[in-house]
Design a protein around this motif. Sequence first.
Motif, PDB file in Angstrom:
ATOM      1  N   GLU A 187       0.871  -1.166   0.000  1.00 16.23           N
ATOM      2  CA  GLU A 187       0.000   0.000   0.000  1.00 16.23           C
ATOM      3  C   GLU A 187       0.912   1.220   0.000  1.00 16.23           C
ATOM      4  O   GLU A 187       1.587   1.501   1.002  1.00 16.23           O
ATOM      5  N   LYS A 188       0.973   1.898  -1.124  1.00 15.65           N
ATOM      6  CA  LYS A 188       1.936   2.972  -1.365  1.00 15.65           C
ATOM      7  C   LYS A 188       2.017   3.959  -0.202  1.00 15.65           C
ATOM      8  O   LYS A 188       1.033   4.538   0.204  1.00 15.65           O
ATOM      9  N   GLY A 189       3.236   4.102   0.317  1.00 17.57           N
ATOM     10  CA  GLY A 189       3.492   5.055   1.385  1.00 17.57           C
ATOM     11  C   GLY A 189       2.930   4.679   2.734  1.00 17.57           C
ATOM     12  O   GLY A 189       3.042   5.462   3.687  1.00 17.57           O
ATOM     13  N   LYS A 190       2.362   3.463   2.841  1.00 18.55           N
ATOM     14  CA  LYS A 190       1.728   3.089   4.113  1.00 18.55           C
ATOM     15  C   LYS A 190       2.264   1.792   4.706  1.00 18.55           C
ATOM     16  O   LYS A 190       2.723   1.764   5.833  1.00 18.55           O
ATOM     17  N   ARG A 191       2.176   0.708   3.928  1.00 19.62           N
ATOM     18  CA  ARG A 191       2.559  -0.589   4.506  1.00 19.62           C
ATOM     19  C   ARG A 191       2.982  -1.563   3.417  1.00 19.62           C
ATOM     20  O   ARG A 191       2.652  -1.393   2.245  1.00 19.62           O
ATOM     21  N   ILE A 192       3.696  -2.600   3.874  1.00 21.24           N
ATOM     22  CA  ILE A 192       4.154  -3.666   2.983  1.00 21.24           C
ATOM     23  C   ILE A 192       4.029  -4.993   3.714  1.00 21.24           C
ATOM     24  O   ILE A 192       4.151  -5.056   4.949  1.00 21.24           O
TER      25      ILE A 192
END
Length: 146
Positions: free
Chosen positions: A27-32
Amino acid sequence: MMDIHKILKQLPHRYPFLLVDRVIELEKGKRIKALKNVTINEPFFEGHFPSRPVMPGVLMLEALAQAAGLLAFDALGTAPSEDMVYYFAGIDGARFKRPVEPGDQLILEAELLRTKAGIFKFKARATVDGELAVEAELTCAMRSVA
């Protein structure tokens, strides 16, 4: 989401130090969310420990940092360059909850808490079969080596 070929384009690490096999959620810029398949063929198992192979805790933290690095590069919208290095700057509250052994699949999760001036703070955790193996807050810094 990201196979080993894409990971190799994003991370400078190579065998035996590349510790992320696949990204399964991003999730771009949020989590991996990524994974590391742990096999008996890992070179560290020869000495850690010969009679009871266990993945070293520092390598579990390194795997989390590599996953966090993938998240950071994605958040910036750039690929790393040869004149840019991604360093550990701090590890806070590291707790090891279960051993990781050959045959385990380590699920790596990192959430970007904040970023400023090339410094990234992550909340990270790794699980095996839904059971917490390690958790920590990681601080990483991107710095030019040129």
